[in-house]
Design a protein around this motif. Structure first.
Motif, PDB file in Angstrom:
ATOM      1  N   LYS A 427       0.751  -1.122   0.046  1.00 45.87           N
ATOM      2  CA  LYS A 427      -0.034  -0.039   0.127  1.00 45.87           C
ATOM      3  C   LYS A 427       0.823   1.426  -0.044  1.00 45.87           C
ATOM      4  CE  LYS A 427      -3.959  -2.110   0.800  1.00 45.87           C
ATOM      5  NZ  LYS A 427      -5.259  -1.900  -0.004  1.00 45.87           N
ATOM      6  N   ILE A 428       1.906   1.212   0.295  1.00 45.58           N
ATOM      7  CA  ILE A 428       2.933   2.472   0.577  1.00 45.58           C
ATOM      8  C   ILE A 428       2.998   3.075  -0.770  1.00 45.58           C
ATOM      9  CG2 ILE A 428       5.185   1.195   0.368  1.00 45.58           C
ATOM     10  CD1 ILE A 428       5.996   3.070   2.683  1.00 45.58           C
ATOM     11  N   SER A 429       3.114   4.399  -0.875  1.00 49.43           N
ATOM     12  CA  SER A 429       3.432   5.375  -1.938  1.00 49.43           C
ATOM     13  C   SER A 429       3.854   6.614  -1.429  1.00 49.43           C
ATOM     14  CB  SER A 429       2.106   5.475  -2.843  1.00 49.43           C
ATOM     15  OG  SER A 429       1.201   6.039  -2.359  1.00 49.43           O
ATOM     16  N   ASP A 430       4.000   7.594  -2.150  1.00 45.04           N
ATOM     17  CA  ASP A 430       4.674   8.768  -2.034  1.00 45.04           C
ATOM     18  C   ASP A 430       3.424   9.607  -1.221  1.00 45.04           C
ATOM     19  OD1 ASP A 430       7.244   8.497  -2.740  1.00 45.04           O
ATOM     20  OD2 ASP A 430       6.868   9.421  -4.889  1.00 45.04           O
ATOM     21  N   TYR A 440       4.252   0.631   8.410  1.00 43.24           N
ATOM     22  CA  TYR A 440       5.374   0.006   7.687  1.00 43.24           C
ATOM     23  C   TYR A 440       6.721   0.610   8.428  1.00 43.24           C
ATOM     24  CZ  TYR A 440       7.732  -1.770   3.587  1.00 43.24           C
ATOM     25  OH  TYR A 440       8.747  -2.616   2.865  1.00 43.24           O
ATOM     26  N   TYR A 441       6.723   1.686   8.665  1.00 39.10           N
ATOM     27  CA  TYR A 441       7.874   2.103   9.472  1.00 39.10           C
ATOM     28  C   TYR A 441       8.300   1.400  10.562  1.00 39.10           C
ATOM     29  CZ  TYR A 441      11.046   5.417  11.896  1.00 39.10           C
ATOM     30  OH  TYR A 441      11.976   6.239  12.630  1.00 39.10           O
ATOM     31  N   ARG A 482      11.653   6.904   3.895  1.00 45.96           N
ATOM     32  CA  ARG A 482      11.086   6.864   5.200  1.00 45.96           C
ATOM     33  C   ARG A 482      11.399   5.621   5.912  1.00 45.96           C
ATOM     34  NH1 ARG A 482       5.253   8.956   3.434  1.00 45.96           N
ATOM     35  NH2 ARG A 482       5.650   7.131   1.922  1.00 45.96           N
ATOM     36  N   ILE A 483      11.432   4.391   5.037  1.00 45.11           N
ATOM     37  CA  ILE A 483      11.621   3.220   5.604  1.00 45.11           C
ATOM     38  C   ILE A 483      13.229   2.856   5.859  1.00 45.11           C
ATOM     39  CG2 ILE A 483      11.064   0.838   5.254  1.00 45.11           C
ATOM     40  CD1 ILE A 483       8.938   2.354   5.517  1.00 45.11           C
ATOM     41  N   PHE A 484      14.090   3.798   5.105  1.00 47.06           N
ATOM     42  CA  PHE A 484      15.528   3.560   5.315  1.00 47.06           C
ATOM     43  C   PHE A 484      15.552   4.266   6.489  1.00 47.06           C
ATOM     44  CE2 PHE A 484      15.815   2.150   0.850  1.00 47.06           C
ATOM     45  CZ  PHE A 484      16.845   1.206   0.855  1.00 47.06           C
ATOM     46  N   ASN A 485      15.101   5.274   6.749  1.00 50.68           N
ATOM     47  CA  ASN A 485      15.371   6.213   8.058  1.00 50.68           C
ATOM     48  C   ASN A 485      14.746   5.135   9.328  1.00 50.68           C
ATOM     49  OD1 ASN A 485      16.282   8.600   7.309  1.00 50.68           O
ATOM     50  ND2 ASN A 485      14.083   9.613   7.104  1.00 50.68           N
TER      51      ASN A 485
END
Length: 671
Positions: A427-430, A440-441, A482-485
């Motif tokens: 579901k994730i997108s900008d 997700y984070y 954001r996920i890499f953060n």
């Protein structure tokens, strides 16, 4: 004041662990403390902290560092880190105060002081004597966040630890608030007001870091309820059934109200505590309690989400011990997430139907699920929390999240770690909703922390390998910053960016005070709330303040009895002439009586709910009968109207009209 904060990267590629400039403004709290007697007993003073932070001489710095380390060891002993805060040598209020002072020292002393403070707040018991020290820690944490951390342009790992400590402190204050023990601390609450106001204005700076933002939101929500109730109300906590208010309640069912300044504890939290009590006491009523609990699943969607947060904490503790409770927990969240996502997917939905706070609940659930994966009683419970209940034919595919760009959008079948990861990664997108990317984070953030927690544990090789493979697949497939953060923030919190699976050759010992998850706070809360909701004559909900012991000199001291002589109660036949009067079975013990009392309370409230349902069913049946009769009348009127239009007759079908000639003949004959 800065609004957007970015992580500062040092030469090792991680977030800096401490501030570059000394925290001079934080010393204001040291000078504002009123308890001079307690300060005089500490070796850590304002002058020592200033000297520790500002000295440049290597020899003097080494001496101060050794002195600070000795004080850290002394604090560890007084905190009782190895005995869960119990023992004659433990004095938590004094130790918490000294650790707050030590946290002003920069470098490794600051990091270790915050670590042991977090660990102590996690496992310490609830005692009213702790309240003054808890308010001091709360004020110190809020001051550091508002006056030190927020003034910095970059994000530091100290802010993460301060937010976690603040979460535990305000969680404890909220439990004391439910017991009605904060009525005499209005001055302390007033002192927190300016810091809470500043924190509410600075909360937007942590928008990109849900692990901090969730703690800040919990602090603000808890403080809002406590301050509003204690400062504006004089009522004392008492579990009361408000019979007069049942007629004006908006919902369809009665509410069991626990009032403290108007605050209400709902049925969902009550049943979660009842389920935990059943698990602890091996009560056979557990299945009935869980059935009733699922009946109140809609209460998880109410805006006052503190009840929902406590309910998830308590049910999560029960899920660490029982598979049925784990299934109930996962079913609750599947229903909640599905309902929230269905509302957010409707473009024409009203703004009032939105759930802007829902991400706090789901993020907390993800953290609880990670704790179940680590600390559940059996391997089956840990495996189920991570993989789910369904048995897939291709288990290798279930390990990895699918590509977010794939055309197939999965349904939310399982609310396990992998089930949520598969669902929200698609579901994730900008431009996705906040709930999607924050959850997700949180999943990725907790996966990193879980992998670090399981380092060197040979018994958890299977789970650790699955976590590692999932993280590697996420790094390869995901391109969202954001996920890499989340990965960077988790590594910075652990103070080690390296891979724990390739950096060690022997088993890594886990030091006390280095924990990243809360292990015991949920159990402490569940135990305390069970004593509050199900009081008995043998237990007290919370230990009251101990009165000062006065040494009174006895004029005639009591003589010591001979230890060999024991008073024996003898029963003779004269005292009991009838043997049949004596009980044939022993008197039930405490746990048996507690089980019977719990079952009686549950049956009592369930009978009330059944009566309410029967009344509602009777009303519905009466309304349906009225509607049916009204439809039949309208239908008959339509038939008669059509008959009159076609035949010009007003008689009913199969009814003969009266014969006028015969009637007139009969009248003449009679005359």
């Amino acid at each position: 004041m800065p609004v957007n904060k970015s992580p500062i990267i040092n030469k090792y590629g991680v977030i800096a662990s401490s501030y570059e400039e000394p925290l001079k403004c934080s010393f204001k709290l040291l000078s504002q403390t009123k308890n001079n007697k307690s300060r005089s007993s500490f070796s850590i003073t304002k002058e020592f902290i200033l000297k520790f932070n500002e000295t440049q001489k290597p020899e003097e710095k080494q001496k101060l560092l050794e002195l600070a380390r000795k004080n850290i060891l002394k604090c560890k002993r007084r905190l009782g880190l190895k005995t869960l805060g119990c023992g004659k040598h433990v004095h938590l209020p004094a130790a918490w105060t000294e650790v707050v002072y030590l946290a002003q020292c920069k470098g490794e002393i600051q990091e270790e002081a915050l670590n042991i403070l977090f660990t102590s707040l996690d496992h310490a018991s609830f005692d009213c004597d702790h309240l003054p020290a808890l308010f001091f820690v709360a004020e110190s944490v809020l001051y550091r966040l508002c006056c030190d951390a927020f003034l910095k342009t970059y994000l530091y790992s100290v802010e993460i630890k301060l937010s976690k400590i603040g979460y535990l402190v305000f969680l404890r204050l909220f439990i004391f608030f439910l017991h009605g023990h904060l009525a005499s601390f209005k001055e302390h609450l007033l002192r927190l007001q300016p810091y809470l106001c500043a924190l509410s204005l600075s909360g937007q700076s942590y928008y990109k870091y849900p692990n901090i933002s969730s703690n800040v939101e919990f602090i603000l929500k808890t403080a809002e309820i406590i301050c509003k109730s204690e400062l504006l109300s004089e009522s004392v906590f008492s579990p009361v059934e408000n019979k007069e208010g049942y007629e004006n309640i908006d919902s369809d069912m009665e509410h069991l109200k626990f009032q403290q300044g108007g605050y209400e504890v709902n049925h969902l939290l009550w049943h979660c505590v009842a389920a935990w009590s059943c698990v602890q006491n091996n009560n056979p009523q557990l299945n009935n309690v869980l059935e009733h609990l699922i009946f109140y699943k809609t209460q998880l969607q109410k805006k006052c989400w503190l009840n929902s947060a406590l309910a998830l904490l308590v049910l999560g503790e029960a899920a660490k011990l029982n598979m049925a409770c784990l299934k109930a927990l996962m079913d609750l969240m599947r229903n909640f997430i599905s309902s929230v996502m269905s509302v957010q997917n409707q473009e024409e939905s009203c703004k009032g139907d939105d759930f802007p706070w829902a991400w706090n609940i789901v993020y907390l659930y993800v953290t609880i699920l990670a704790e179940i994966c680590l600390y559940a009683a059996t391997s089956n419970l840990r495996k189920t929390a991570f993989i789910g209940f369904c048995v897939c034919k291709t288990p290798r595919k279930s390990i990895f999240p699918i590509d977010a760009r794939s055309e197939e959008q999965p349904e939310l079948k399982e609310t396990s770690i992998l089930g949520l990861l598969e669902y929200f990664s698609s579901k994730i997108s900008d431009n996705c909703d906040q709930l999607v990317w924050t959850v997700y984070y949180g999943l990725v953030y907790n996966l990193v922390r879980m992998s670090w927690e399981l380092r060197g544990d040979e018994e958890q090789d299977g789970l650790r390998n699955i976590i590692w493979q999932t993280l590697q697949k996420t790094k390869d497939c995901e391109k969202d910053k954001r996920i890499f953060n989340a990965i960077k923030i988790a590594q910075a919190e652990l103070n080690d960016p390296t891979d724990p699976f390739t950096n060690y050759s022997t088993k890594v010992p886990s030091n006390v005070g280095d924990e990243t998850f809360s292990k015991y706070i949920g159990w402490r809360i569940a135990n305390t709330l069970s004593k509050l909701f199900f009081p008995s004559t043998d237990t007290c909900p919370l230990p009251l303040k101990k009165p000062p012991i006065k040494q009174v000199q006895m004029k005639y001291p009591n003589k010591k009895q001979d230890p060999m002589k024991k008073r024996v109660l003898r029963i003779t036949a004269r005292e009991h002439p009838s043997v049949s009067e004596l009980p044939m079975f022993p008197y039930p013990d405490f746990f048996t009586r507690a089980d019977k009392e719990l079952a009686r309370i549950i049956d009592h409230h369930w009978q009330k709910e059944l009566q309410v349902r029967q009344r509602e069913d009777a009303i519905c049946e009466a309304e349906e009968l009225k509607d049916k009769e009204l439809k039949e009348k309208n239908h008959f009127r339509e038939i008669m109207k059509k008959r009159e239009e076609k035949l010009h007759k007003q008689t009913k079908p199969y009814e003969l009209p009266p014969r006028i000639e015969a009637i007139s003949l009969e009248k003449t004959q009679r005359n």
